[in-house]
Write a protein that holds these residues in place. Sequence first.
Motif, short mmCIF file in Angstrom:
data_model
loop_
_atom_site.label_atom_id
_atom_site.label_comp_id
_atom_site.label_asym_id
_atom_site.label_seq_id
_atom_site.Cartn_x
_atom_site.Cartn_y
_atom_site.Cartn_z
N ILE A 2 0.85 -1.19 0.00
CA ILE A 2 0.00 0.00 0.00
C ILE A 2 0.89 1.24 0.00
CG2 ILE A 2 -1.71 1.32 1.32
CD1 ILE A 2 -2.70 -1.40 2.42
N LYS A 3 0.75 2.06 -1.03
CA LYS A 3 1.63 3.22 -1.19
C LYS A 3 1.05 4.42 -0.44
CE LYS A 3 3.32 1.52 -5.63
NZ LYS A 3 4.57 1.03 -5.01
N GLN A 28 4.27 1.20 2.06
CA GLN A 28 5.48 1.81 1.50
C GLN A 28 5.29 3.32 1.39
OE1 GLN A 28 6.41 0.56 -2.48
NE2 GLN A 28 8.22 1.86 -2.64
N LEU A 29 6.17 4.09 2.01
CA LEU A 29 6.12 5.54 1.90
C LEU A 29 6.70 5.96 0.56
CD1 LEU A 29 5.57 8.30 3.27
CD2 LEU A 29 7.93 8.23 4.10
N VAL A 48 -0.77 6.83 -5.36
CA VAL A 48 -0.84 6.85 -3.90
C VAL A 48 -2.16 6.22 -3.48
CG1 VAL A 48 -1.02 8.31 -1.84
CG2 VAL A 48 0.63 8.89 -3.63
N ASP A 49 -2.08 5.19 -2.63
CA ASP A 49 -3.29 4.53 -2.14
C ASP A 49 -3.85 5.23 -0.91
OD1 ASP A 49 -3.10 2.25 -3.99
OD2 ASP A 49 -1.32 1.71 -2.82
N LEU A 50 -2.95 5.70 -0.04
CA LEU A 50 -3.37 6.24 1.24
C LEU A 50 -2.60 7.51 1.57
CD1 LEU A 50 -4.97 5.93 3.93
CD2 LEU A 50 -3.03 4.57 4.78
N VAL A 117 -6.40 -1.84 10.23
CA VAL A 117 -7.81 -1.90 9.84
C VAL A 117 -7.95 -1.52 8.37
CG1 VAL A 117 -10.06 -0.76 10.11
CG2 VAL A 117 -8.80 -1.53 12.13
N TYR A 118 -7.21 -0.48 7.95
CA TYR A 118 -7.25 -0.06 6.56
C TYR A 118 -6.72 -1.17 5.65
CZ TYR A 118 -6.30 2.39 2.23
OH TYR A 118 -6.27 2.74 0.91
N LYS A 119 -5.61 -1.78 6.05
CA LYS A 119 -5.02 -2.86 5.24
C LYS A 119 -5.98 -4.04 5.12
CE LYS A 119 -1.53 -4.96 7.10
NZ LYS A 119 -0.15 -5.23 7.56
N LYS A 120 -6.63 -4.37 6.21
CA LYS A 120 -7.60 -5.48 6.22
C LYS A 120 -8.76 -5.17 5.27
CE LYS A 120 -10.19 -8.25 9.57
NZ LYS A 120 -10.54 -8.37 11.02
N ARG A 121 -9.21 -3.93 5.28
CA ARG A 121 -10.30 -3.52 4.41
C ARG A 121 -9.90 -3.63 2.94
NH1 ARG A 121 -12.29 2.55 3.45
NH2 ARG A 121 -10.80 2.30 1.76
#
Length: 241
Positions: A2-3, A28-29, A48-50, A117-121
């Motif tokens: 997740i970027k 990953q930043l 960018v994902d997040l 929680v975000y990663k799980k989603r």
Amino acid sequence: MIKVLIIEDDPMVAELNRYYLEQIGGFQLVASAGTAADALKVLKKKKVDLILLDIFMPGINGLEFLTQLRKSEIESDVIIVSASTDSQSIRKALQHGAVDYLIKPFEYERFRDALNVYKKRELLMKNKETLSQKDLDKQIFNMEEEETVDKKSDLPKGISRDTLKLVWDHILATQGTAFTTEEMALRVGISRVSMSKYIGFLREQEVVNTEISYGAVGRPVNYHRLNQLKVKGFKKYLKEI
């Protein structure tokens, strides 16, 4: 992976967020930006994902940036990381699609939980083409987690009244002197992870305040301090109902 893009004008806070992010697998930043203008330049060039977004920034503030982001149909998710606690700011952030809201200063555990929680989603969304109501309730809206308060005791799940009393007695004994989670865990005789739960609960009740201390080198440290003004109102949690 997740970027992630960090948008934070305080270099030390940005570094703290980066440090915390590195402790969690799957992220990953890709960049850090000190202003909304710099962030938009990054978003034009990189996927960018997040976005970890502060509200108080020079020029366009975080909420204005979030509005602009949605108008531009940029689909990056956003977690607000801000000292802003007014309900209108929080409401606006949620209305514009923020998936979580972290109030500074926060414990690493709260940051970690938000990211996990975000990663799980995200994994759920990627691995399933359709979702059931049960999937949504449990994995997205956390409805089962919302039912963690014992109506009889008013204590969250995982918080023991006896241990809370023990922690409380030790914190009262500090008489307002600052302490770390590790120090208090040693005094009470429980693990650091357990102590973090109790301090988190005490912070929610506003009987403990937390501030971040930045040393010359190394990891920033969270110091906690008893809020004498809230002591009287907190005593209800120490009594059996």
